[in-house]
Design a protein around this motif. Structure first.
Motif, PDB file in Angstrom:
ATOM      1  N   LYS A  66       7.721   4.572   3.187  1.00 53.21           N
ATOM      2  CA  LYS A  66       6.775   4.720   3.765  1.00 53.21           C
ATOM      3  C   LYS A  66       6.413   4.235   5.210  1.00 53.21           C
ATOM      4  CE  LYS A  66       4.861   8.367   0.708  1.00 53.21           C
ATOM      5  NZ  LYS A  66       5.016   9.901   1.425  1.00 53.21           N
ATOM      6  N   THR A  67       6.302   2.929   4.742  1.00 46.56           N
ATOM      7  CA  THR A  67       6.221   1.871   5.594  1.00 46.56           C
ATOM      8  C   THR A  67       6.638   1.677   7.187  1.00 46.56           C
ATOM      9  OG1 THR A  67       5.457   0.295   3.785  1.00 46.56           O
ATOM     10  CG2 THR A  67       5.555  -0.040   6.489  1.00 46.56           C
ATOM     11  N   THR A  68       6.301   2.028   8.199  1.00 50.18           N
ATOM     12  CA  THR A  68       7.264   2.467   9.315  1.00 50.18           C
ATOM     13  C   THR A  68       7.566   1.001  10.335  1.00 50.18           C
ATOM     14  OG1 THR A  68       5.050   3.039  11.292  1.00 50.18           O
ATOM     15  CG2 THR A  68       6.761   4.766   9.738  1.00 50.18           C
ATOM     16  N   ASN A  81       2.667  -0.855  -5.963  1.00 54.34           N
ATOM     17  CA  ASN A  81       3.491  -0.650  -5.643  1.00 54.34           C
ATOM     18  C   ASN A  81       4.928  -1.083  -4.476  1.00 54.34           C
ATOM     19  OD1 ASN A  81       0.676   0.579  -4.817  1.00 54.34           O
ATOM     20  ND2 ASN A  81       2.067   2.307  -3.408  1.00 54.34           N
ATOM     21  N   HIS A 131       0.821  -1.277  -0.390  1.00 52.52           N
ATOM     22  CA  HIS A 131       0.154   0.350   0.248  1.00 52.52           C
ATOM     23  C   HIS A 131       0.779   1.485  -0.590  1.00 52.52           C
ATOM     24  CE1 HIS A 131      -4.084   1.747   0.300  1.00 52.52           C
ATOM     25  NE2 HIS A 131      -3.698   2.172   1.527  1.00 52.52           N
ATOM     26  N   TYR A 132       1.731   1.096   0.773  1.00 52.34           N
ATOM     27  CA  TYR A 132       2.575   2.632   1.033  1.00 52.34           C
ATOM     28  C   TYR A 132       4.023   2.576   0.639  1.00 52.34           C
ATOM     29  CZ  TYR A 132      -1.204   3.669   3.665  1.00 52.34           C
ATOM     30  OH  TYR A 132      -2.251   4.059   4.392  1.00 52.34           O
ATOM     31  N   GLU A 153       4.403   0.796  12.830  1.00 54.66           N
ATOM     32  CA  GLU A 153       3.183   0.213  11.579  1.00 54.66           C
ATOM     33  C   GLU A 153       2.991  -1.274  11.503  1.00 54.66           C
ATOM     34  OE1 GLU A 153       1.386   3.500   8.534  1.00 54.66           O
ATOM     35  OE2 GLU A 153       3.426   2.838   7.789  1.00 54.66           O
ATOM     36  N   HIS A 166      -3.684   8.887  -2.288  1.00 54.80           N
ATOM     37  CA  HIS A 166      -3.363   7.273  -1.923  1.00 54.80           C
ATOM     38  C   HIS A 166      -2.366   7.305  -0.643  1.00 54.80           C
ATOM     39  CE1 HIS A 166      -1.909   4.230  -4.427  1.00 54.80           C
ATOM     40  NE2 HIS A 166      -0.853   4.633  -4.627  1.00 54.80           N
ATOM     41  N   TYR A 167      -2.130   8.192  -0.289  1.00 50.62           N
ATOM     42  CA  TYR A 167      -0.916   8.365   0.906  1.00 50.62           C
ATOM     43  C   TYR A 167      -1.184   8.380   2.130  1.00 50.62           C
ATOM     44  CZ  TYR A 167       2.551   6.190  -2.428  1.00 50.62           C
ATOM     45  OH  TYR A 167       3.611   6.025  -3.004  1.00 50.62           O
ATOM     46  N   LYS A 188       2.178  11.173   5.323  1.00 51.93           N
ATOM     47  CA  LYS A 188       2.645   9.691   4.977  1.00 51.93           C
ATOM     48  C   LYS A 188       2.956  11.096   3.421  1.00 51.93           C
ATOM     49  CE  LYS A 188       1.963   4.729   5.857  1.00 51.93           C
ATOM     50  NZ  LYS A 188       3.009   5.399   6.246  1.00 51.93           N
ATOM     51  N   ASN A 206       6.951   1.565  -7.222  1.00 55.31           N
ATOM     52  CA  ASN A 206       7.318   1.729  -7.012  1.00 55.31           C
ATOM     53  C   ASN A 206       9.107   2.419  -5.679  1.00 55.31           C
ATOM     54  OD1 ASN A 206       5.358   3.385  -7.840  1.00 55.31           O
ATOM     55  ND2 ASN A 206       3.813   3.602  -6.404  1.00 55.31           N
TER      56      ASN A 206
END
Lengths: 201, 201
Positions: A26-28, A99, A21-22, A31, B21-22, B26, A102
Motif C-alpha cells: 500500500k505504500t507508493t 506491519n 504504517h501501510y 508518497e 487502519h488504512y 488505501k 503483513n
DNA sequence: GAATTTCCGACCCGATTGGTCCACTTGATT
DNA sequence: AATCAAGTGGACCAATCGGGTCGGAAATTC
C-alpha cells in the motif's frame, strides 16, 4: 556527492515510517517522494526500485532491533533479569514490526528472499544469545538445566510463538497477561526451585 | 432477509477496523470482502458503493464517540470532574480516529459532504453539552464565568485545536503534558480562585 | 419445486502506480 | 564564462489494480 549515502539514509528513515504504517504493497513511491519533498524520479537516483528501498528499510530495522535487544541485556545484570528483559523488549519490538510482517506474509509477495536471509541469520544470532544467557545462568547456579543448547532452542520456539499474528490480535491487557504466563513458565521451568518460587510463586 | 440489517452491521464493524487502519483510499473492497470471507460482489448486495460503507462506518463511529462521551460525563459528579473527564476521553477518542481524519483531509476527496454534516451537527451537540456543564458548575458556585455560551465556545475552540494533526505528531508524554496544560488553563481561568489554585496550583 | 434471497466468478474500464526518459538546474572546477 | 557532473522533476508508458456490473449458481424460504 559526498552526502549521497547520507540522503539514502534519509530516504530509508522516511520510507520506514510509511512502510511500517501501510506495509509494502500500500505504500507508493509517490508518497515516499512527497514525504521527502522530492520528485518521484529523484528517488530513483538513489535507489533502483521500490523493493530495493524496502530491502534497505528492513535491514535497517533489523539492525535497530539487534541493538535494542543487546542494550536490553546489558541494562541489567542477573541472568534471570537479562532473560526477562530480553523477552520483554523483543515482544514490544515485534509488536511494532507487525506491519512489516503483513508485508512479508502478503501472498504473491513471497519473492522477498532477502527477508528469509535476514531472518535465518537473526535466528542463529538469537539462539547464540539465548544459549549464552542460559549457560551463564547455569554456571552462576541460578538456572538448573541439563543442556543449554536445547533449552535455548525451546525458549526460542516459545518466542516464535509470540510472532504469529494471532498472538497480537487481542487487547493490551490480555497480551501482558500472556507475557507473564510465558515468563512464568520459562522461569519456573528453568530456575532452581527455591528462586523460581520466589519470583513466580 | 430478517438478518440483512444484522449483516450490514457486521460489514460496518469489519470495514471500520480496516478503514481506521488504512484510511478510505488505501482500503479496497477486496480486503473488506476477504475479511468477511465473502466474495467481493456479495458486499454490493448490502451496500451500493464503497463510499456508502464508509458513510455508515463514520456514522457508526460518531455514535460510538457520542455514547462514550456521555458516559464519561455521567461517571463522575462534580462539574470540574465532568469537564475534565469529558476533555480527556474526547482527546483519547480523537487520537484513535486520526486515520479517519486522514481520509477526510485526503485531497480530491472533499466530496464527502456527509462528514461535514455529521461534524457540524456534532459541533452543535458538543457546544450544548459544554454550555450545560459550565452553566451547572456556575450555579453550584464552583465555576465563575459571566457568559456560559461564550465560555463554552471558547473551550470548544481549544478542543478543536487538539484536533489538528500537528497536535498528535509528538511523543505520548509530550501530549499528556499538553493536555495538562490545557486543562490547567481552562480550570484556572474558569474556577473561583480558591478552588482553582487548589486543583492546579 | 418454484420463488426469493444470497452469493460469486468473470468481466469491464478508468484510475493508479512503478519505472523510464530526458531536458533542466545547480554548483563546483578550471 | 564555459564545462561538466550531480541532482532534480515533469511528462509519459505499460501494467496492474480496483470499484463496480452482470448473469447465473447456491441456498433458503414458502
Amino acid at each position: 556527492m559526498v552526502d549521497k549515502e547520507e540522503y539514502r539514509e534519509k530516504i530509508i528513515l522516511t520510507a520506514s515510517t510509511i512502510f511500517s504504517h501501510y506495509g509494502f504493497r500500500k505504500t507508493t513511491m509517490d508518497e515516499i517522494s512527497r514525504a521527502l519533498k522530492k520528485g518521484k524520479s529523484s528517488i530513483y537516483y538513489y535507489f533502483g526500485s521500490k523493493e530495493e528501498i524496502f530491502e534497505a528499510v528492513v535491514l535497517h530495522e533489523a539492525n535497530q532491533l539487534r541493538s535494542r535487544l543487546t542494550k536490553a541485556i546489558k541494562e541489567v545484570d542477573s541472568p534471570p533479569d537479562k532473560l526477562r528483559n530480553y523477552i520483554y523488549v523483543r515482544m514490544k519490538e515485534f509488536a511494532k514490526l507487525s506491519n512489516y510482517y503483513n508485508a512479508v506474509f502478503d501472498k504473491n509477495l513471497d519473492h522477498f528472499d532477502f527477508i528469509e536471509k535476514i531472518r535465518s541469520r537473526y535466528d542463529r544470532e538469537e539462539l547464540a544469545i539465548l544459549r549464552l544467557l542460559v549457560y551463564v545462568g547455569n554456571n552462576r547456579g541460578v538456572f538448573a538445566v541439563e543442556n543449554s543448547e536445547y533449552t535455548a532452542m525451546a525458549i526460542q520456539t516459545m518466542l516464535k510463538g509470540m510472532e504469529v499474528p494471532l498472538f497480537w490480535r487481542k487487547r493490551e491487557i490480555d497480551i501482558n497477561d500472556r507475557l507473564e504466563a510465558i515468563l512464568s513458565l520459562i522461569f519456573n521451568g528453568i530456575l532452581k526451585k527455591e528462586e523460581g518460587l520466589l519470583l513466580y510463586g
